[in-house]
Design an enzyme around this catalytic site. Sequence first.
Site: not given
Lengths: 228, 81
Positions: A87, A195, A197
Site C-alpha cells: 500500500c 494487504h 498482513e
Amino acid sequence: MKFAVLVFPGSNCDRDMYFAVKDSLGEEAELVWYQDDVDLTDYDALLLPGGFSYGDYLRSGAIASTSGILRQIIKAADEGKPVLGVCNGFQVLLEAGLLPGAMLPNRDLKFMCHFEELVVENNQSMFTRQYAPNERISLPIAHGDGNYFCDEATYERLQANQQIAFTYAANPNGSVGDIAGILNEQGNVLGMMPHPERAVEQLLGNEDGLRLFQSIVTYWRDHYAINA
Amino acid sequence: MHKVKVYITLKEGVLDPQGKAVQNSLHALEYDNVADVRVGKYMEVLLNDEGNLDAQVDEMCDRLLANPVIEDYSYMIEEVS
C-alpha cells in the site's frame, strides 16, 4: 529470519505487519523508526507498511521516499535482499524509483476498503512461490491512490520480464493491466496495494496473505540458512 | 533572491478523475461550454541566489516536485527584493 518493519510518521499498518511476522509467521520482527540510527544490514528482509506517511503531502509516498533511511533500503535492494512494500509502502518504493510507474487516484475517486479477488500471475518469485500458478486468492485493499499507471513501453517490459506478481480479477481502481502488485527486474522487491498482513489467520477472514510471508522464509532458508 | 512559480500538470494521456469530477460540477452549474478540466498544482519556491537557478529548479522538479511518470512541469523565475 529477522524482518525489519520500517515506520514513518503516518504509517498505520506497521503493527499489523509486525504481528503478522511475529505471531502468525513465527519469525523475528522489529519496528524500526525511520530516524533511528540503525544498520539495516542486521535484517534479512525489509517491510514497508501501509498508511499515510507524511499525510500523503505532495504525492503519496513522495516525502518518505526522500528520507535518509531510503538510501539504506535502496542499497539492500541492490544487494538482493527481500524488500516488500504494501500500500503506502508500495507508493514509497515507486517514488524512490525502486519500482517503475506511479500511482494515480482511484478511477472513481473513492477510498476503497474491502476484500478483492487477486490472480497470482507469477508464482516463481521469492514472494509468491507458495501459491499455485494463476491461483485466485482474496486479500483486503484499503486505498485512495491505488490506480497504478505506467507507459506502454514499461507495461510491455513488466510483462516480458514476468514482473507482474498479482492482478485484480475485477479491477476496482483503474490500474493499467489490472495490476495489483509488481516486482523489480531482479525479483527481490515487491510492491502491492492489497494487504497480505491483514489476511494471516481465519479470524481476519482468511490466511491467503500468510503464504506470501512463508514464501519469503522458505526462499531465504533455501538460499542463505544452510544449517536451518 | 528569486521567487520560482512552479506549475505541475498531469501529462497528456493520463486520466484525471479529479478534473472530470470538477468538470461535471461545472456542468451542474450550467456552464455547458466547459469542454475539459485538468487539475494541477502550483507551488512558490523562494531561492537564494547561488549558482544556476534554472538548473537547480529543473533538478528539484525532476527529483521531487513533479513525478515525471505522470506529470509535466513548467516554471517562471522572478526577482524579488
